[in-house]
Write an enzyme that holds these catalytic residues in place. Structure first.
Site, PDB file in Angstrom:
ATOM      1  CG  LEU A 153      -1.590   1.347   1.573  1.00 31.30           C
ATOM      2  CD1 LEU A 153      -2.608   1.724   0.498  1.00 31.30           C
ATOM      3  CD2 LEU A 153      -2.253   1.278   2.948  1.00 31.30           C
ATOM      4  CB  SER A 154       0.632   4.228   0.433  1.00 32.12           C
ATOM      5  OG  SER A 154       0.771   5.610   0.343  1.00 32.12           O
ATOM      6  CB  ALA A 155       5.473   4.345   1.313  1.00 29.50           C
ATOM      7  CB  ALA A 158       6.059   3.614  -4.204  1.00 30.65           C
TER       8      ALA A 158
END
Length: 391
Positions: A153-155, A158
């Site tokens: 998720l999210s960071a 990425a």
């Protein structure tokens, strides 16, 4: 608030090199003590100085697959596990779970350093630490090295992009939730620009970023992309950039080959010449930044609502596990009145009931505010998938 205002605000915060401004990437998950994951040490040189947590259920497939799950900023591995239900899925379907965890000494907000080149380069930094964890658990427990999957998720999403690009030979598939494409940020300024503006890049350029990240050629991992259309932390246009990156890598057209609704949400699909879904993209309309939660197509609820863990009527964890090929058929055994039986020996009502006690906090019964609307497309999709006619 404009990007310039954000940057000025971040400059006034206490200094911590390389982290300020990323604390909005999925923070604040409630502490949770009921995750079964446990810490593992001595897994390698660990150049990224990460912590390793893992979970192997009592009942596993022969040569079981492995799912790697990456949390968001200021989250911990155990909390994100409880929030998303991955260990519950591992128990039900017999696969192993690996959850790397960031240290505050590396990043004051607990983010994986997805925007630092040294941590997102093959055989370097945090990317190598995660690779060493995978190698350790696969070898130690006889897992299937050809069925290793990753999501975040999210960071963490990425960083999932980074792992898929730098180690495409390791992963059969990956799922990126509210994340960003690989290679679009190599500094804090780049990261903020990518998060808030999501500038468009040529497909060839995005694909080359992946192709140049390793010496690997085809086959490439399958990719599942999830993003809320009302995300104000990571611009939803990043989902399109991720898709653009990977359809280019796979040599597929930019336009989707199929568009339909699943549990009421748009899903786009690209498949290969064998009809196998290679890239998919879910848009969770009106959802803000986070992981979408709901009841899986096996009628179980996975995960627990919290900050950046959003009830959306669709279980991203279950659908991602399905995309990875982990949910085919019923579990090999279920427990009924304390006795283990094969699925074929158990009445239908026992199979569809939750295998956990009703008091288990990993499952939260949803009290609907109104009658649930029947989604005909979802019913058809589930029926075709169960029959093996759709992947």
């Amino acid at each position: 608030m404009s990007l310039a205002d954000n940057i000025e605000f971040l400059r006034r915060l206490p200094k911590m090199p390389g982290i300020n401004g990323l604390d909005g990437l999925a923070r604040g998950l409630r502490p949770a003590g009921d995750s079964p994951i446990s810490e593992v040490t001595g897994f390698g040189s660990n150049p990224g100085d990460l912590r390793m947590f893992a979970y192997l259920p009592d009942t596993l497939e022969a040569r079981p697959p492995l799912v790697v799950v990456l949390h968001g900023c200021t989250q911990k591995a155990a909390g994100y596990d409880v929030g998303t239900g991955w260990s519950a899925l591992a128990e039900r379907y017999g696969f192993a779970l690996l959850m790397p965890e960031q240290k505050s000494s590396n990043n004051g907000n607990g983010c994986f350093n997805w925007f630092n080149a040294e941590d997102t380069t093959r055989d370097s930094g945090e990317a190598l630490s995660i690779r060493q964890m995978i190698g350790h658990v696969v070898e130690s427990h006889g897992l299937d090295s050809k069925r290793v999957y990753i999501t975040g998720l999210s960071a963490g999403g990425a960083m999932t992009s980074a792992m898929l690009a730098t180690y495409p030979d390791v992963f059969a598939a990956g799922a990126i939730i509210a994340g960003l494409p690989y290679g679009v940020a190599n500094s804090m300024q780049d990261a903020l620009t990518a998060m808030y503006r999501a500038p468009a890049h040529p497909a060839q350029q995005l694909g080359d970023l992946v192709r140049n990240a390793s010496s690997h050629g085809a086959p490439w991992p399958k990719i599942s992309v999830w993003h809320g259309s009302a995300d104000r932390t990571v611009n939803p246009a990043n989902a399109g950039e991720i898709v653009k990156q990977w359809v280019n890598v796979h040599g597929l057209p930019e336009q989707p080959m199929s568009e339909a609704e699943v549990d009421g949400y748009p899903r786009q699909v690209w498949w290969n010449s064998d009809g196998e879904s290679i890239v998919e993209s879910f848009t969770i309309t009106h959802m803000a930044h986070g992981t979408p939660l709901g009841i899986g197509s096996d009628e179980e609820r996975y995960g627990l609502e919290g900050a950046f863990l959003i009830e959306a009527g669709i279980s991203s964890s279950w659908h991602i596990a399905q995309f990875f090929g982990l949910t085919a058929g019923l579990p090999k055994s279920v427990v009924v009145a304390g006795a283990a039986q094969t699925a074929a020996e158990v009445p239908v009502e026992a199979v569809t009931a939750s295998p956990r006690a009703t008091g288990d906090r990993r499952f939260k019964a949803r009290e609907p505010s109104g009658r649930r609307v029947l989604d005909i497309n979802a019913v058809i999709t589930r029926a075709l998938t169960a029959a093996g006619l759709m992947k």
